[in-house]
Design an enzyme around this catalytic site. Structure first.
Site, mmCIF file in Angstrom:
data_model
loop_
_atom_site.group_PDB
_atom_site.id
_atom_site.type_symbol
_atom_site.label_atom_id
_atom_site.label_comp_id
_atom_site.label_asym_id
_atom_site.label_seq_id
_atom_site.Cartn_x
_atom_site.Cartn_y
_atom_site.Cartn_z
ATOM 1 N N HIS A 114 0.966 -1.249 -0.120
ATOM 2 C CA HIS A 114 -0.041 0.063 -0.149
ATOM 3 C C HIS A 114 0.802 1.231 0.005
ATOM 4 O O HIS A 114 0.186 2.249 -0.281
ATOM 5 C CB HIS A 114 -0.854 -0.077 1.153
ATOM 6 N N ASP A 144 0.051 -7.375 1.313
ATOM 7 C CA ASP A 144 0.427 -6.199 1.504
ATOM 8 C C ASP A 144 1.990 -6.135 1.570
ATOM 9 O O ASP A 144 2.673 -5.224 2.426
ATOM 10 C CB ASP A 144 0.130 -5.772 2.829
ATOM 11 N N GLY A 215 3.762 6.536 8.161
ATOM 12 C CA GLY A 215 5.132 6.777 7.572
ATOM 13 C C GLY A 215 5.989 5.560 8.173
ATOM 14 O O GLY A 215 6.977 5.260 7.716
ATOM 15 N N ASN A 216 5.482 4.855 9.329
ATOM 16 C CA ASN A 216 6.102 3.699 9.467
ATOM 17 C C ASN A 216 5.879 2.330 8.848
ATOM 18 O O ASN A 216 6.500 1.512 8.647
ATOM 19 C CB ASN A 216 5.679 3.274 10.930
ATOM 20 N N SER A 217 4.764 2.520 8.008
ATOM 21 C CA SER A 217 4.492 1.189 7.025
ATOM 22 C C SER A 217 5.729 0.841 6.330
ATOM 23 O O SER A 217 6.114 1.703 5.573
ATOM 24 C CB SER A 217 3.329 1.809 6.308
ATOM 25 N N LEU A 272 -8.539 -23.956 -3.424
ATOM 26 C CA LEU A 272 -9.492 -25.172 -2.929
ATOM 27 C C LEU A 272 -10.959 -25.055 -3.765
ATOM 28 O O LEU A 272 -11.354 -26.015 -4.011
ATOM 29 C CB LEU A 272 -9.806 -25.248 -1.642
ATOM 30 N N VAL A 274 -14.085 -23.422 -2.576
ATOM 31 C CA VAL A 274 -15.099 -23.674 -1.957
ATOM 32 C C VAL A 274 -15.465 -22.301 -1.344
ATOM 33 O O VAL A 274 -14.849 -21.089 -1.232
ATOM 34 C CB VAL A 274 -14.805 -24.474 -0.370
ATOM 35 N N MET A 275 -16.941 -22.008 -0.829
ATOM 36 C CA MET A 275 -17.133 -20.815 -0.009
ATOM 37 C C MET A 275 -17.565 -21.346 1.065
ATOM 38 O O MET A 275 -18.173 -22.346 1.449
ATOM 39 C CB MET A 275 -18.634 -20.371 -0.661
#
Length: 470
Positions: A114, A144, A215-217, A272, A274-275
């Site tokens: 992000h 992410d 800003g740490n991201s 897989l 599936v729901m």
């Protein structure tokens, strides 16, 4: 007099003991100075810029003349458009800041997806103040994680640890650029491990109380040995700032993604087909289960690996390759980290008995929007599980599509907005919904900076509600 001397001596002894106790306590606290000295050179600042087209009023006056400065002073860009004159498109440059760290001496840098999303230009500022343009090798929105490459050699490389060895209560430290303040250091402890967040089904987050701010991201999270054990990614906040809950991507997960991005430019995950939906206490009792654990298969892709492997609607998956599925949101993470084409052993509750099934996983469909096991988990961003609407109900409501809400998680975004089991969702953000896959695709793209309109049918009546994603 003698008594006074004795009292004074006793006071001195007590004071000395107290100071010794405080000194001993201080000596037991960790010292991060050496860690910071060794690790700081490998931490970088990342700045991005992108140009967006924005429509707004034409602030030129009648006859095409510029508005006088005195009017600009009062109205700015919001000067009313004269009759008969429309707005105009204008370019606007947006910038953002984040952090990252060097993982190889030849210029590979890791950060959050992000941080660099939709960026036209990415600049990496090193500890020695050099600013170098970066190439985006690849990014994975599901975890992410993003991998960058800068043209440099002999860079200081951070040591990577083993996040699987992390324990709750350990001291950890973060280095990053909160609000643009380069190489700021914060510290705390590991509050929890293997946290699953509603919008991130593929990451077993490390929860800490380390102060993390914008800003740490993308910056590193260290253990006391100076090893990177996570990438700081998210915070939980009601104020927009740090409130004691921060989350980091385990470095083992991040490096698995980075290796695939470096080799293929994208990430391959097992599928897989599936729901799934959560298992409530009532459902657990109805299935003859003692505890409400596992992932309930609500539906299957008829041509997916699960259907071909013998799984059925109503099965409750409680383990993958011997690893417990404690809740439905755990299943996508366990399946997603297995390579396509691999066999997985699934422990399943069926008709009140535990059975073992072996399924060969497929590859994710070409469109990342597809994949039914995302049903309850991409939709976990809303906190709902959904199913098909019967033809009879469609005819009665005079609708062509829609999905029926089967379950709403307590405290979820959907619950807060007032969505209830039995509701028929027909559109989200003015986009029609006909299948669970369509809903999964729409939910993944929903913005979090505004209210979202949802149209639904309840007890035969159509109504709109607004929901806001955190």
């Amino acid at each position: 007099m003698r008594r006074s001397v004795v009292s004074y001596s006793l006071w001195l002894c007590l004071t000395a003991l107290l100071m010794l106790g405080q000194t001993a306590q201080a000596q037991n606290l960790p010292d991060f100075t050496q860690l910071v000295e060794q690790a700081a050179p490998g931490v970088v600042n990342i700045s991005t810029s992108r140009t967006v087209q924005r429509s707004g009023p034409d602030i030129r006056g009648f006859g095409g003349q510029d508005i006088p400065e005195i009017f600009r002073h009062f109205f700015g860009d919001n000067f009313p458009t004269p009759p008969g004159q429309g707005g105009r498109e204008r370019s606007e440059e947006r910038q953002s800041l984040g952090s990252g760290f060097v993982i190889s001496a030849d210029g590979y840098v890791m950060t959050n997806a992000h941080v660099v999303q939709d960026a036209d230009e990415i600049l990496v500022r090193l500890n020695d103040r050099r600013e170098l343009p970066a190439e985006l090798i690849g990014s994975d929105q599901q975890t992410d994680v993003a991998l960058l490459k800068i043209d440099a050699n002999n860079l200081p490389v951070l040591n990577l640890g083993n996040s699987d060895d992390l324990k709750v209560g350990e001291w950890v430290a973060a280095i990053g650029s909160p609000f643009g303040f380069d190489h700021s250091v914060t510290a705390g402890i590991v509050s929890a491990i293997n946290r699953t967040l509603p919008s991130d089904a593929y990451v077993p987050f490390i929860q800490t109380d380390v102060a993390i701010n914008p800003g740490n991201s993308g910056g590193p999270l260290f253990n006391l040995d100076g090893e990177v054990i996570g990438i700081n990614s998210q915070i939980f906040t009601r104020s927009g700032g740090f409130m004691g809950l921060s989350f980091a991507i385990p470095i083992n997960v991040a490096m698995n993604v980075a290796d695939q991005l470096r080799e293929d430019g994208h990430v391959n995950r097992g599928w897989l087909g599936v729901m799934i939906q959560p298992v409530s206490r009532d459902l657990a009792e109805s299935f003859g289960m003692e505890n409400a654990i596992g992932a309930l298969i609500a539906d299957l892709d008829p041509e997916g690996p699960a259907a071909e492997g013998g799984l059925q609607a109503g099965d409750v998956i409680i383990a993958v390759n011997g690893e417990e599925v404690d809740r439905s949101s755990t299943l996508p993470r366990l399946i997603g980290r297995v390579a396509p084409g691999s066999d997985v052993s699934l422990s399943v509750i069926r008709d009140g008995e535990e059975v073992e099934e072996t399924v060969e996983l497929g590859s994710w469909p070409e469109s990342e929007q597809a994949g039914a096991e995302r049903g309850a988990n991409d939709q976990a961003r809303l906190g709902v599980s959904v199913g098909e609407v019967s033809d009879e109900l469609k005819e009665r409501l005079s609708i062509d599509g829609g999905v029926e809400v089967r379950q709403v998680e307590s405290g979820s975004v959907a619950a807060e907005a007032g969505i209830m089991p039995g509701d028929i969702l027909v559109s989200v953000d003015h986009r029609s919904v006909s299948t669970a896959d369509e809903l999964a695709g729409i939910v993944e793209e929903l913005p979090s900076d505004r209210a979202i309109p949802v149209r639904l049918y309840r007890e035969g009546r159509s109504l709109f509600i607004a929901l806001r994603l955190e």
